[in-house]
Design a protein around this motif. Structure first.
Motif, PDB file in Angstrom:
ATOM      1  N   GLN A 173     -16.039 -36.177 -42.109  1.00  0.00           N
ATOM      2  CA  GLN A 173     -15.237 -37.226 -42.733  1.00  0.00           C
ATOM      3  C   GLN A 173     -16.009 -38.538 -42.824  1.00  0.00           C
ATOM      4  O   GLN A 173     -15.908 -39.264 -43.829  1.00  0.00           O
ATOM      5  N   GLU A 174     -16.777 -38.850 -41.784  1.00  0.00           N
ATOM      6  CA  GLU A 174     -17.544 -40.098 -41.788  1.00  0.00           C
ATOM      7  C   GLU A 174     -18.626 -40.088 -42.857  1.00  0.00           C
ATOM      8  O   GLU A 174     -18.778 -41.054 -43.606  1.00  0.00           O
ATOM      9  N   ILE A 175     -19.406 -39.019 -42.919  1.00  0.00           N
ATOM     10  CA  ILE A 175     -20.477 -38.998 -43.915  1.00  0.00           C
ATOM     11  C   ILE A 175     -19.903 -38.927 -45.332  1.00  0.00           C
ATOM     12  O   ILE A 175     -20.509 -39.437 -46.280  1.00  0.00           O
ATOM     13  N   GLU A 176     -18.718 -38.306 -45.448  1.00  0.00           N
ATOM     14  CA  GLU A 176     -18.079 -38.279 -46.762  1.00  0.00           C
ATOM     15  C   GLU A 176     -17.626 -39.675 -47.164  1.00  0.00           C
ATOM     16  O   GLU A 176     -17.728 -40.071 -48.333  1.00  0.00           O
ATOM     17  N   TYR A 177     -17.119 -40.451 -46.185  1.00  0.00           N
ATOM     18  CA  TYR A 177     -16.688 -41.822 -46.480  1.00  0.00           C
ATOM     19  C   TYR A 177     -17.868 -42.672 -46.948  1.00  0.00           C
ATOM     20  O   TYR A 177     -17.756 -43.435 -47.916  1.00  0.00           O
ATOM     21  N   TRP A 178     -19.002 -42.548 -46.280  1.00  0.00           N
ATOM     22  CA  TRP A 178     -20.165 -43.361 -46.632  1.00  0.00           C
ATOM     23  C   TRP A 178     -20.927 -42.776 -47.822  1.00  0.00           C
ATOM     24  O   TRP A 178     -21.912 -43.369 -48.265  1.00  0.00           O
ATOM     25  N   PRO A 238     -28.309 -44.844 -54.588  1.00  0.00           N
ATOM     26  CA  PRO A 238     -27.256 -45.512 -55.381  1.00  0.00           C
ATOM     27  C   PRO A 238     -25.917 -44.796 -55.355  1.00  0.00           C
ATOM     28  O   PRO A 238     -24.895 -45.402 -55.710  1.00  0.00           O
ATOM     29  N   ASP A 239     -25.889 -43.521 -54.960  1.00  0.00           N
ATOM     30  CA  ASP A 239     -24.621 -42.780 -54.947  1.00  0.00           C
ATOM     31  C   ASP A 239     -23.828 -42.967 -53.660  1.00  0.00           C
ATOM     32  O   ASP A 239     -22.695 -42.496 -53.566  1.00  0.00           O
ATOM     33  N   THR A 240     -24.425 -43.603 -52.659  1.00  0.00           N
ATOM     34  CA  THR A 240     -23.703 -43.846 -51.413  1.00  0.00           C
ATOM     35  C   THR A 240     -22.778 -45.050 -51.572  1.00  0.00           C
ATOM     36  O   THR A 240     -22.873 -45.812 -52.559  1.00  0.00           O
ATOM     37  N   ARG A 241     -21.884 -45.243 -50.603  1.00  0.00           N
ATOM     38  CA  ARG A 241     -20.905 -46.333 -50.701  1.00  0.00           C
ATOM     39  C   ARG A 241     -21.592 -47.698 -50.717  1.00  0.00           C
ATOM     40  O   ARG A 241     -21.249 -48.570 -51.526  1.00  0.00           O
ATOM     41  N   LEU A 263     -24.112 -52.569 -54.951  1.00  0.00           N
ATOM     42  CA  LEU A 263     -25.065 -53.341 -55.750  1.00  0.00           C
ATOM     43  C   LEU A 263     -24.653 -53.427 -57.212  1.00  0.00           C
ATOM     44  O   LEU A 263     -25.039 -54.367 -57.914  1.00  0.00           O
ATOM     45  N   SER A 264     -23.881 -52.450 -57.660  1.00  0.00           N
ATOM     46  CA  SER A 264     -23.486 -52.425 -59.074  1.00  0.00           C
ATOM     47  C   SER A 264     -22.108 -53.011 -59.312  1.00  0.00           C
ATOM     48  O   SER A 264     -21.608 -52.962 -60.449  1.00  0.00           O
ATOM     49  N   SER A 317     -13.583 -54.124 -57.968  1.00  0.00           N
ATOM     50  CA  SER A 317     -14.536 -53.047 -57.699  1.00  0.00           C
ATOM     51  C   SER A 317     -15.097 -53.124 -56.288  1.00  0.00           C
ATOM     52  O   SER A 317     -15.387 -52.096 -55.665  1.00  0.00           O
ATOM     53  N   ILE A 318     -15.244 -54.354 -55.748  1.00  0.00           N
ATOM     54  CA  ILE A 318     -15.733 -54.495 -54.372  1.00  0.00           C
ATOM     55  C   ILE A 318     -14.689 -53.982 -53.384  1.00  0.00           C
ATOM     56  O   ILE A 318     -14.999 -53.248 -52.441  1.00  0.00           O
ATOM     57  N   LEU A 319     -13.430 -54.352 -53.581  1.00  0.00           N
ATOM     58  CA  LEU A 319     -12.369 -53.944 -52.654  1.00  0.00           C
ATOM     59  C   LEU A 319     -12.080 -52.447 -52.720  1.00  0.00           C
ATOM     60  O   LEU A 319     -11.419 -51.911 -51.828  1.00  0.00           O
ATOM     61  N   GLN A 320     -12.551 -51.795 -53.769  1.00  0.00           N
ATOM     62  CA  GLN A 320     -12.430 -50.337 -53.809  1.00  0.00           C
ATOM     63  C   GLN A 320     -13.435 -49.660 -52.879  1.00  0.00           C
ATOM     64  O   GLN A 320     -13.242 -48.510 -52.488  1.00  0.00           O
ATOM     65  N   LEU A 321     -14.478 -50.404 -52.496  1.00  0.00           N
ATOM     66  CA  LEU A 321     -15.528 -49.829 -51.644  1.00  0.00           C
ATOM     67  C   LEU A 321     -15.470 -50.329 -50.215  1.00  0.00           C
ATOM     68  O   LEU A 321     -15.947 -49.642 -49.305  1.00  0.00           O
ATOM     69  N   CYS A 322     -14.916 -51.514 -49.977  1.00  0.00           N
ATOM     70  CA  CYS A 322     -14.837 -52.045 -48.612  1.00  0.00           C
ATOM     71  C   CYS A 322     -13.428 -52.548 -48.361  1.00  0.00           C
ATOM     72  O   CYS A 322     -12.609 -52.663 -49.277  1.00  0.00           O
ATOM     73  N   ASP A 323     -13.145 -52.872 -47.094  1.00  0.00           N
ATOM     74  CA  ASP A 323     -11.807 -53.325 -46.734  1.00  0.00           C
ATOM     75  C   ASP A 323     -11.618 -54.818 -47.000  1.00  0.00           C
ATOM     76  O   ASP A 323     -10.503 -55.260 -47.286  1.00  0.00           O
ATOM     77  N   ASP A 324     -12.686 -55.590 -46.889  1.00  0.00           N
ATOM     78  CA  ASP A 324     -12.611 -57.024 -47.184  1.00  0.00           C
ATOM     79  C   ASP A 324     -14.039 -57.548 -47.322  1.00  0.00           C
ATOM     80  O   ASP A 324     -14.990 -56.887 -46.906  1.00  0.00           O
ATOM     81  N   TYR A 325     -14.164 -58.770 -47.881  1.00  0.00           N
ATOM     82  CA  TYR A 325     -15.502 -59.358 -48.013  1.00  0.00           C
ATOM     83  C   TYR A 325     -15.390 -60.870 -48.077  1.00  0.00           C
ATOM     84  O   TYR A 325     -14.346 -61.433 -48.418  1.00  0.00           O
TER      85      TYR A 325
END
Length: 423
Positions: free
Chosen positions: A92-97, A28-31, A36-37, A43-51
């Motif tokens: 950087q990649e693993i930190e992003y995810w 649950p702590d990953t991007r 799911l929460s 809140s979605i756009l804070q985690l992804c670029d678009d949806y």
């Protein structure tokens, strides 16, 4: 959004994959687990670029190749290193995810941390190098700034070309010829001084004073005239006279001619050396300073200038080397004195043993003083082996700095040539 269907679509850089919400909920702590929460569009756009709500698809503008490793992580709970990425990009990649290094599998953990440690050592070496280099403005910009001064001077374009001709041997064909003549005069001056020290080329007057051989005397005057012309021309053509006197190569040019005029002034005003007493010895010292003319070759040699910059900016490494040598000489000299003081072979006092310790630590080995006892020979063996290790320690760092300054010097020369050609 709701995840009753237990499946969400992920699009990373064009790579589309389907993931179950049950797999994501394990982390649950990953991007992706935090998606799911989410309960709002913000809140979605804070985690992804678009949806896309209708397609239940989330878009991420990231490396699609690395996302395959992320998928494997959600499926197995273990993360593996991607060799195609450098260690910092991987971090950087693993930190992003939102994936912690703790999840690295045992097969990749050691290799990852080893690469990371090597990068830190490399950065430390660069930082130590930068810390010992002057933090002045960019030298290429500084050179261009100086060249712009000629636009405000009378006959600035001509003075600029003459300055570049004298300063940069690769600027043009005349500059190469000038450099060749200057090097030839320096070599002739050094050869003249060396030949004059040979008894067969010395003449003695009725008072027993050594006189210069006439031809050598004329050559010396010719060389001094050339050196005076060279340093005077550089001073007159310099875009910044104040900076001229701060440059080490210009100071070498001035020091190479001052002893001659000083001794000439003393001879004219106060007579020969035999009548001067202690002042005559000072005059002789100034005459011997002509040997510094060999340093004028550095102006026309990129390698010599790089060597000088390396020694200047390697004071830490050289200081450590001298410290190690001093400690080694002191220790082994004391041991050799204790073992050999009764043998009357030159180890009479500890200060007398310092010469032997210095020669042995630097692996020169004159052999003028040698131990004869077993304990003394063991001490000598330890002294020689210790010297080899101590001298070899800073060589790699000094060589790396020499390579750095050599490339930097070549870049500066190219910048000066390009600046002149553009104008």
């Amino acid at each position: 959004p709701s995840f009753e269907e237990d499946v969400i679509n992920i699009n990373v850089g064009g790579l589309r994959r389907r993931l179950s919400s049950s797999a994501l909920s394990k982390f649950p702590d990953t991007r992706l687990g935090r998606l799911l929460s989410c309960d709002s569009e913000e809140s979605i756009l804070q985690l992804c670029d678009d949806y896309d709500v209708s397609a239940r698809e989330f878009y991420f503008d990231r490396n699609p190749g690395f996302f395959l490793y992320v998928l494997h992580f959600y499926q197995t709970g273990k993360l593996h290193v991607m060799d195609e990425l450098c260690v910092f990009s991987f971090c950087q990649e693993i930190e992003y995810w939102g994936i912690n290094e703790f999840f690295l599998d045992s097969c990749c953990s050691y290799r990852y941390h080893e690469r990371k440690l090597e990068s830190r050592h490399y950065n430390w070496d660069e930082e130590s190098e930068v810390s010992s280099v002057d933090t002045s403005p960019d030298e290429i910009s500084d050179i261009n700034h100086d060249l712009l001064r000629y636009s405000t001077l009378r006959c600035g374009n001509v003075r600029k070309r003459l300055w570049l001709t004298m300063e940069n041997p690769g600027y043009s064909i005349p500059s190469k010829l000038f450099s060749f003549v200057s090097i030839s005069v320096v070599l002739v001056s050094i050869a003249t001084m060396c030949i004059h020290s040979m008894p067969e080329y010395q003449e003695v007057d009725e008072n027993g004073n050594v006189l210069d051989e006439p031809i050598l005397h004329k050559l010396e005057y010719f060389c001094i005239s050339w050196f005076t012309f060279e340093v005077s021309s550089r001073l007159l053509l310099s875009p910044n006279p104040r900076k001229f006197f701060k440059h080490p190569l210009n100071l070498i040019d001035i020091v190479s001619v001052l002893p001659f005029y000083f001794t000439l002034l003393v001879d004219v005003t106060m007579g020969s050396d035999s009548e001067l007493g202690n002042l005559g010895k000072v005059v002789q010292v100034f005459r011997l300073m002509r040997i510094f003319r060999v340093l004028k070759l550095a102006r026309h040699s990129t390698g010599l200038r790089s060597l000088g910059a390396t020694l200047k900016h390697s004071y830490r490494e050289v200081g450590i080397l001298l410290l190690y040598l001093a400690v080694g000489v002191s220790v082994f000299s004391g041991v050799a004195y204790t073992a050999e003081k009764e043998e009357d072979v030159g180890f009479d006092t500890i200060p007398a043993c310092w010469w032997w310790g210095t020669v042995s630590m630097t692996t020169v080995g004159y052999g003028d003083v040698v131990p004869v006892t077993v304990a003394g020979k063991l001490a000598a063996s330890g002294c020689i082996l210790g010297g080899i290790l101590v001298v070899a320690l800073p060589i790699t760092i000094i060589f790396n700095k020499f390579s750095h300054f050599y490339r930097k010097q070549k870049a500066l020369e190219a910048a000066v040539r390009n600046s002149g050609k553009k104008d």
